[in-house]
Motif scaffolding. Structure first.
Motif, mmCIF file in Angstrom:
data_model
loop_
_atom_site.group_PDB
_atom_site.id
_atom_site.type_symbol
_atom_site.label_atom_id
_atom_site.label_comp_id
_atom_site.label_asym_id
_atom_site.label_seq_id
_atom_site.Cartn_x
_atom_site.Cartn_y
_atom_site.Cartn_z
ATOM 1 N N LEU A 7 -8.192 3.146 -2.248
ATOM 2 C CA LEU A 7 -9.126 2.590 -1.268
ATOM 3 C C LEU A 7 -9.771 3.667 -0.404
ATOM 4 C CD1 LEU A 7 -6.928 -0.425 -0.101
ATOM 5 C CD2 LEU A 7 -8.794 -0.460 -1.764
ATOM 6 N N PHE A 8 -9.349 4.915 -0.579
ATOM 7 C CA PHE A 8 -9.862 6.023 0.244
ATOM 8 C C PHE A 8 -10.275 7.153 -0.684
ATOM 9 C CE2 PHE A 8 -9.331 9.676 3.217
ATOM 10 C CZ PHE A 8 -10.180 9.231 4.227
ATOM 11 N N GLN A 25 -4.529 6.495 5.521
ATOM 12 C CA GLN A 25 -4.857 7.682 4.736
ATOM 13 C C GLN A 25 -3.617 8.249 4.043
ATOM 14 O OE1 GLN A 25 -7.431 10.660 6.472
ATOM 15 N NE2 GLN A 25 -8.396 9.161 7.824
ATOM 16 N N ASP A 26 -2.454 8.057 4.631
ATOM 17 C CA ASP A 26 -1.220 8.514 3.986
ATOM 18 C C ASP A 26 -0.809 7.602 2.835
ATOM 19 O OD1 ASP A 26 -0.913 10.725 5.630
ATOM 20 O OD2 ASP A 26 0.268 9.615 7.115
ATOM 21 N N PHE A 27 -1.211 6.332 2.914
ATOM 22 C CA PHE A 27 -0.838 5.354 1.890
ATOM 23 C C PHE A 27 -2.086 4.555 1.490
ATOM 24 C CE2 PHE A 27 2.776 5.951 4.817
ATOM 25 C CZ PHE A 27 3.661 6.578 3.942
ATOM 26 N N THR A 49 0.876 -1.171 0.000
ATOM 27 C CA THR A 49 0.000 0.000 0.000
ATOM 28 C C THR A 49 0.910 1.217 0.000
ATOM 29 O OG1 THR A 49 -0.201 -0.190 2.418
ATOM 30 C CG2 THR A 49 -1.993 -1.082 1.084
ATOM 31 N N HIS A 50 0.516 2.251 -0.754
ATOM 32 C CA HIS A 50 1.468 3.323 -1.037
ATOM 33 C C HIS A 50 0.745 4.618 -1.378
ATOM 34 C CE1 HIS A 50 0.747 2.887 -5.460
ATOM 35 N NE2 HIS A 50 0.536 1.618 -5.144
ATOM 36 N N ASN A 51 1.523 5.689 -1.547
ATOM 37 C CA ASN A 51 0.974 6.956 -2.023
ATOM 38 C C ASN A 51 1.201 7.070 -3.531
ATOM 39 O OD1 ASN A 51 3.677 7.721 -2.353
ATOM 40 N ND2 ASN A 51 3.731 8.901 -0.448
ATOM 41 N N THR A 52 0.939 8.233 -4.087
ATOM 42 C CA THR A 52 1.015 8.381 -5.543
ATOM 43 C C THR A 52 2.432 8.245 -6.086
ATOM 44 O OG1 THR A 52 1.122 10.792 -5.266
ATOM 45 C CG2 THR A 52 -1.046 9.825 -5.665
ATOM 46 N N GLU A 53 3.422 8.320 -5.215
ATOM 47 C CA GLU A 53 4.812 8.194 -5.656
ATOM 48 C C GLU A 53 5.357 6.782 -5.471
ATOM 49 O OE1 GLU A 53 6.358 10.750 -7.123
ATOM 50 O OE2 GLU A 53 4.482 11.864 -6.876
ATOM 51 N N GLY A 54 4.527 5.858 -4.985
ATOM 52 C CA GLY A 54 5.057 4.561 -4.580
ATOM 53 C C GLY A 54 4.664 3.376 -5.434
ATOM 54 N N GLY A 55 4.231 3.587 -6.665
ATOM 55 C CA GLY A 55 3.828 2.472 -7.515
ATOM 56 C C GLY A 55 5.001 1.595 -7.920
ATOM 57 N N ILE A 56 4.702 0.348 -8.314
ATOM 58 C CA ILE A 56 5.770 -0.585 -8.694
ATOM 59 C C ILE A 56 5.849 -0.818 -10.201
ATOM 60 C CG2 ILE A 56 5.992 -1.785 -6.495
ATOM 61 C CD1 ILE A 56 4.004 -3.864 -7.460
ATOM 62 N N PHE A 57 4.843 -0.384 -10.946
ATOM 63 C CA PHE A 57 4.957 -0.418 -12.400
ATOM 64 C C PHE A 57 3.937 0.531 -13.001
ATOM 65 C CE2 PHE A 57 1.395 -3.361 -12.073
ATOM 66 C CZ PHE A 57 0.672 -3.172 -13.246
ATOM 67 N N LYS A 58 4.194 0.897 -14.250
ATOM 68 C CA LYS A 58 3.265 1.725 -15.004
ATOM 69 C C LYS A 58 3.086 1.123 -16.388
ATOM 70 C CE LYS A 58 4.203 6.170 -12.735
ATOM 71 N NZ LYS A 58 4.664 7.575 -12.934
ATOM 72 N N ARG A 59 1.851 1.047 -16.801
ATOM 73 C CA ARG A 59 1.567 0.586 -18.152
ATOM 74 C C ARG A 59 2.212 1.541 -19.160
ATOM 75 N NH1 ARG A 59 -4.613 -0.268 -20.430
ATOM 76 N NH2 ARG A 59 -4.057 -0.770 -22.591
ATOM 77 N N ASN A 72 11.686 3.143 2.146
ATOM 78 C CA ASN A 72 12.736 3.997 2.708
ATOM 79 C C ASN A 72 12.616 5.435 2.212
ATOM 80 O OD1 ASN A 72 13.867 1.883 4.161
ATOM 81 N ND2 ASN A 72 15.314 1.334 2.531
ATOM 82 N N ALA A 73 12.025 5.597 1.033
ATOM 83 C CA ALA A 73 11.818 6.943 0.490
ATOM 84 C C ALA A 73 10.559 7.599 1.050
ATOM 85 C CB ALA A 73 11.738 6.878 -1.033
ATOM 86 N N GLY A 74 9.817 6.870 1.889
ATOM 87 C CA GLY A 74 8.641 7.436 2.543
ATOM 88 C C GLY A 74 7.363 7.351 1.741
ATOM 89 N N HIS A 75 7.302 6.423 0.768
ATOM 90 C CA HIS A 75 6.130 6.343 -0.097
ATOM 91 C C HIS A 75 5.252 5.122 0.178
ATOM 92 C CE1 HIS A 75 7.808 9.694 -2.132
ATOM 93 N NE2 HIS A 75 8.798 9.026 -2.687
#
Length: 252
Positions: A179-180, A153-155, A86-96, A125-128
């Motif tokens: 999810l929020f 709510q942060d992630f 679970t992550h914020n907008t900067e924490g994705g693991i791939f992009k189409r 570690n980067a806070g995402h």
């Protein structure tokens, strides 16, 4: 006429006139006024602030059967262990439409998760991100797997992946699902899964041998020839079937 009688009549007449004048001028001490009409006030319904951190139950159910996927259906079908976060907008693991990371490539080609977990550790570690998903897959003959995870709510975004095996470099995924929304946690949701092509192997069928794509191509939804695996934009072209689905339920 007797003077006393005359005086008494004059006094009585004066009393009657005085009473009449007082009544006509509203001099009575009694009151018959109507109360003022007011609009009733209502107490607004009590509102509870949404929880900062919640727990969800996730169930991954596979629909990968010979009846649903009739074109070159392989033996030994299974799904690799699920990995995500679970992550914020900067924490994705791939992009189409972007080239896959080494972790996504290893997961999609072999089911291995070590490199992807290291990439997720870097994201944390980067806070995402603050929650790692590392769960079992679905073995050959299995139907589903269920586990719980946390979101905050942060992630509030969910990403999770699993290799389709056997396959050249194909996988299923939820990619940055929120999810929020509107200050409210999603209570339940079902996501029909599409098949992604990681762009690192040029094999055409589920059981194709290794054929590295050089240079690597961007991640896309799988589309293939009718006599290979018969996919169009991630679903089976002939049957219109999805390879599986994920159900997410907010725990109370």
């Amino acid at each position: 006429m007797n003077l006393c009688v005359t005086m008494n009549k004059l006094i009585q007449l004066s009393t009657v006139l005085s009473f009449t004048l007082l009544t006509a001028c509203g001099g009575s001490s009694s009151s018959n006024s109507t109360p003022e009409t007011t609009t009733p006030t209502t107490t607004p319904p009590s509102s509870t602030a949404p929880a900062d951190t919640v727990t969800y139950e996730l169930t991954f159910t596979q629909e990968w059967t010979a009846a649903n996927f009739t074109t070159n259906y392989p033996s030994g079908t299974h799904f690799s262990p699920l990995v995500g976060l679970t992550h914020n907008t900067e924490g994705g693991i791939f992009k189409r439409d972007e080239v896959a990371s080494p972790g996504i490539v290893l997961m999609a080609e072999t089911g291995g998760k070590s490199t992807l977990k290291n990439e997720i550790s870097d994201i944390q570690n980067a806070g995402h991100s603050n929650y790692l998903i590392d769960e079992s897959g679905i073995s050959n003959g299995g139907k589903s797997v269920t586990f719980t995870f946390e979101a905050s709510q942060d992630f509030p975004l969910l990403s999770v992946v699993s290799m389709i095996a056997p396959s050249p470099d194909w996988f299923v995924a939820i990619n940055s699902l929120s999810l929020f929304n509107d200050n409210t946690w999603v209570e339940n949701q079902t996501i029909e899964l599409k098949v992604y092509d990681a762009g690192s192997d040029s094999g055409l069928r589920f059981s194709s041998g290794n054929l590295a794509t050089n240079p690597a191509e961007p991640i896309t939804l799988l589309s293939s020839e009718r006599d290979d695996t018969d996919f169009a934009e991630g679903i089976h072209y002939q049957t219109g079937k999805h390879i599986g689905y994920i159900e997410i339920k907010l725990m109370q």
